[in-house]
Write a protein that holds these residues in place. Structure first.
Motif, PDB file in Angstrom:
ATOM      1  N   VAL A  57       0.840  -1.194   0.000  1.00  0.00           N
ATOM      2  CA  VAL A  57       0.000   0.000   0.000  1.00  0.00           C
ATOM      3  C   VAL A  57       0.878   1.248   0.000  1.00  0.00           C
ATOM      4  CG1 VAL A  57      -1.600   1.344   1.434  1.00  0.00           C
ATOM      5  CG2 VAL A  57      -1.974  -1.095   1.091  1.00  0.00           C
ATOM      6  N   ARG A  58       0.488   2.238  -0.774  1.00  0.00           N
ATOM      7  CA  ARG A  58       1.259   3.476  -0.877  1.00  0.00           C
ATOM      8  C   ARG A  58       1.086   4.361   0.354  1.00  0.00           C
ATOM      9  NH1 ARG A  58      -1.551   5.397  -6.272  1.00  0.00           N
ATOM     10  NH2 ARG A  58      -3.239   4.278  -5.213  1.00  0.00           N
ATOM     11  N   ILE A  59       2.089   5.166   0.629  1.00  0.00           N
ATOM     12  CA  ILE A  59       1.966   6.180   1.678  1.00  0.00           C
ATOM     13  C   ILE A  59       1.183   7.345   1.100  1.00  0.00           C
ATOM     14  CG2 ILE A  59       3.234   7.803   3.140  1.00  0.00           C
ATOM     15  CD1 ILE A  59       5.532   5.803   3.186  1.00  0.00           C
ATOM     16  N   PRO A  60       0.145   7.823   1.809  1.00  0.00           N
ATOM     17  CA  PRO A  60      -0.677   8.899   1.231  1.00  0.00           C
ATOM     18  C   PRO A  60       0.093  10.211   1.099  1.00  0.00           C
ATOM     19  CG  PRO A  60      -1.269   8.522   3.525  1.00  0.00           C
ATOM     20  CD  PRO A  60      -0.326   7.421   3.134  1.00  0.00           C
ATOM     21  N   ARG A  61      -0.334  11.020   0.144  1.00  0.00           N
ATOM     22  CA  ARG A  61       0.273  12.328  -0.057  1.00  0.00           C
ATOM     23  C   ARG A  61      -0.154  13.281   1.055  1.00  0.00           C
ATOM     24  NH1 ARG A  61      -1.853  13.262  -6.119  1.00  0.00           N
ATOM     25  NH2 ARG A  61      -3.772  13.019  -4.884  1.00  0.00           N
ATOM     26  N   ALA A  62       0.681  14.232   1.373  1.00  0.00           N
ATOM     27  CA  ALA A  62       0.400  15.170   2.460  1.00  0.00           C
ATOM     28  C   ALA A  62      -0.877  15.963   2.194  1.00  0.00           C
ATOM     29  CB  ALA A  62       1.585  16.119   2.648  1.00  0.00           C
ATOM     30  N   ARG A  63      -1.123  16.304   0.935  1.00  0.00           N
ATOM     31  CA  ARG A  63      -2.297  17.119   0.637  1.00  0.00           C
ATOM     32  C   ARG A  63      -3.611  16.358   0.817  1.00  0.00           C
ATOM     33  NH1 ARG A  63      -1.551  17.787  -5.931  1.00  0.00           N
ATOM     34  NH2 ARG A  63      -1.780  15.585  -6.498  1.00  0.00           N
ATOM     35  N   ASP A  64      -3.525  15.025   0.947  1.00  0.00           N
ATOM     36  CA  ASP A  64      -4.745  14.230   1.142  1.00  0.00           C
ATOM     37  C   ASP A  64      -5.013  13.921   2.607  1.00  0.00           C
ATOM     38  OD1 ASP A  64      -5.215  14.050  -1.622  1.00  0.00           O
ATOM     39  OD2 ASP A  64      -3.834  12.366  -1.813  1.00  0.00           O
ATOM     40  N   LEU A  65      -4.142  14.355   3.504  1.00  0.00           N
ATOM     41  CA  LEU A  65      -4.287  14.003   4.918  1.00  0.00           C
ATOM     42  C   LEU A  65      -5.561  14.586   5.532  1.00  0.00           C
ATOM     43  CD1 LEU A  65      -0.600  14.300   6.225  1.00  0.00           C
ATOM     44  CD2 LEU A  65      -1.917  12.238   5.674  1.00  0.00           C
ATOM     45  N   GLY A  66      -5.974  15.755   5.066  1.00  0.00           N
ATOM     46  CA  GLY A  66      -7.207  16.356   5.589  1.00  0.00           C
ATOM     47  C   GLY A  66      -8.421  15.469   5.335  1.00  0.00           C
ATOM     48  N   TRP A  67      -8.534  14.952   4.100  1.00  0.00           N
ATOM     49  CA  TRP A  67      -9.641  14.051   3.770  1.00  0.00           C
ATOM     50  C   TRP A  67      -9.540  12.756   4.562  1.00  0.00           C
ATOM     51  CZ3 TRP A  67     -13.724  15.889   1.522  1.00  0.00           C
ATOM     52  CH2 TRP A  67     -13.618  16.943   0.605  1.00  0.00           C
ATOM     53  N   ILE A  68      -8.317  12.266   4.764  1.00  0.00           N
ATOM     54  CA  ILE A  68      -8.136  11.019   5.510  1.00  0.00           C
ATOM     55  C   ILE A  68      -8.543  11.196   6.967  1.00  0.00           C
ATOM     56  CG2 ILE A  68      -6.382   9.425   6.396  1.00  0.00           C
ATOM     57  CD1 ILE A  68      -4.903   9.823   3.710  1.00  0.00           C
ATOM     58  N   VAL A  69      -8.135  12.315   7.573  1.00  0.00           N
ATOM     59  CA  VAL A  69      -8.512  12.590   8.968  1.00  0.00           C
ATOM     60  C   VAL A  69     -10.033  12.718   9.096  1.00  0.00           C
ATOM     61  CG1 VAL A  69      -8.385  14.301  10.822  1.00  0.00           C
ATOM     62  CG2 VAL A  69      -6.310  13.620   9.600  1.00  0.00           C
ATOM     63  N   ALA A  70     -10.663  13.417   8.152  1.00  0.00           N
ATOM     64  CA  ALA A  70     -12.111  13.573   8.197  1.00  0.00           C
ATOM     65  C   ALA A  70     -12.815  12.229   8.048  1.00  0.00           C
ATOM     66  CB  ALA A  70     -12.568  14.530   7.097  1.00  0.00           C
ATOM     67  N   ALA A  71     -12.349  11.405   7.106  1.00  0.00           N
ATOM     68  CA  ALA A  71     -12.945  10.079   6.914  1.00  0.00           C
ATOM     69  C   ALA A  71     -12.739   9.208   8.142  1.00  0.00           C
ATOM     70  CB  ALA A  71     -12.349   9.407   5.674  1.00  0.00           C
ATOM     71  N   GLY A  72     -11.542   9.272   8.729  1.00  0.00           N
ATOM     72  CA  GLY A  72     -11.270   8.476   9.925  1.00  0.00           C
ATOM     73  C   GLY A  72     -12.114   8.905  11.103  1.00  0.00           C
ATOM     74  N   PHE A  73     -12.328  10.210  11.229  1.00  0.00           N
ATOM     75  CA  PHE A  73     -13.127  10.699  12.363  1.00  0.00           C
ATOM     76  C   PHE A  73     -14.584  10.271  12.242  1.00  0.00           C
ATOM     77  CE2 PHE A  73     -16.011  13.913  14.122  1.00  0.00           C
ATOM     78  CZ  PHE A  73     -15.672  13.823  15.458  1.00  0.00           C
TER      79      PHE A  73
END
Length: 312
Positions: A57-73
């Motif tokens: 699995v790839r390491i996510p790009r920094a610019r996508d971390l906001g969407w990842i945090v929102a999805a995780g929350f």
């Protein structure tokens, strides 16, 4: 053969996700809502990370971390805490029926975030499904006076928010990658709450731990992997329609496992919810088929044309 395997994987996902609701009923009184949320997410995270090491699995790009945090929350942290908290008082079958209305919230969020058009069938389907949710919420006199059922409604809402939040991520990453990222983020955000439920966690019985580990390994980790497999091999309409089976299967499992007997009016409300969601997701296809069949019937047949010509 691919379709057969896809359907088999999808049906197994239905069974796993449906079994999660009664499993929560077993685990949450012993571990508490916070403890169960953390254990389930942590177990699922470890399992997904092990699979991720194999799948590279790839390491996510920094610019996508906001969407990842929102999805995780919304999809992991908030959903787990709210659903587990609600099932301290709400029956498993009732909770599964309420959560089935999550697509209603997804439609609204997609409209607000991505300016997606809301068709008339979506409005009609939403009204039908909301009526079903109200029927379920008010089915039991005790639940109508309790906040627990509204916590289940909140769990349904955050789950509905989670689905469209994945959309920007799925343009770049696979479904498995997005699930792994969200699971890691959700686990990290749940960690600060663990001290609040520590006393319940360390005092939990073996039965509670077994149910929690089951929830993390099978409905969460394996369920996500199988769902990605099914979605990749089935049309969207077919894979989505399989999810309509989750509430009735959850009600059946809760009856066999926990002895929960659903009220007739709850089953009626659940059916109304499913009808509403079907109208939203499949209404356009159903109308298109009806129009196509109507047009075919209205077209004159070659034999009819020859008959009309001979009359002239």
């Amino acid at each position: 053969m691919k379709i057969d395997r896809g359907v088999g994987a999808g049906l197994l996902v239905v069974l796993l996700w449906a079994s999660a609701f009664p499993a929560i009923q077993v685990a949450v009184p012993r571990l508490g809502a916070i403890g169960l949320s953390f254990v389930r997410l942590a177990v699922a995270m470890v399992a997904l990370l092990l699979m991720a090491s194999v799948k590279r699995v790839r390491i996510p790009r920094a610019r996508d971390l906001g969407w990842i945090v929102a999805a995780g929350f919304f999809g992991m942290t908030a959903y787990q805490l709210l659903l587990n908290g609600s099932e301290l008082a709400v029956p498993a079958g009732t909770a599964s029926i309420i959560v089935a209305a999550a697509p209603l919230v997804s439609v609204l969020v997609a409209r607000l975030l991505f300016q997606e058009r809301i068709a008339l069938r979506t409005v009609i389907g939403s009204m039908i499904a909301l009526a079903g949710v109200l029927i379920v919420c008010l089915a039991r006199a005790g639940l109508s006076l309790s906040a627990s059922v509204w916590i289940a409604v909140a769990a349904m809402a955050v789950q509905g928010i989670y689905h469209p939040l994945q959309r920007p991520l799925l343009r770049t990453y696979s479904g498995f990658e997005v699930a792994t990222y969200a699971m890691i983020a959700g686990t990290v955000m749940t960690l600060p709450l663990v001290p609040l439920g520590w006393h319940e966690l360390i005092g939990a019985s073996s039965g509670g731990w077994i149910a929690a580990i089951y929830l993390g390994l099978l409905p969460s980790a394996v369920g996500f992997v199988l769902w990605g497999y099914a979605v990749g091999r089935l049309p969207v309409a077919a894979s989505t329609s399989l999810l309509y089976l989750v509430p009735p299967v959850a009600v059946l499992i809760a009856w066999l496992w926990l002895g929960e007997l659903p009220l007739v009016i709850e089953l009626l409300g659940g059916l109304v919810v499913v009808v509403g969601v079907v109208v939203i997701s499949q209404g356009g296809r159903i109308l298109a088929r009806i129009r196509t069949q109507t047009q075919r019937r209205s077209r004159p047949r070659p034999g009819d044309q020859r008959t009309e010509a001979s009359r002239v």
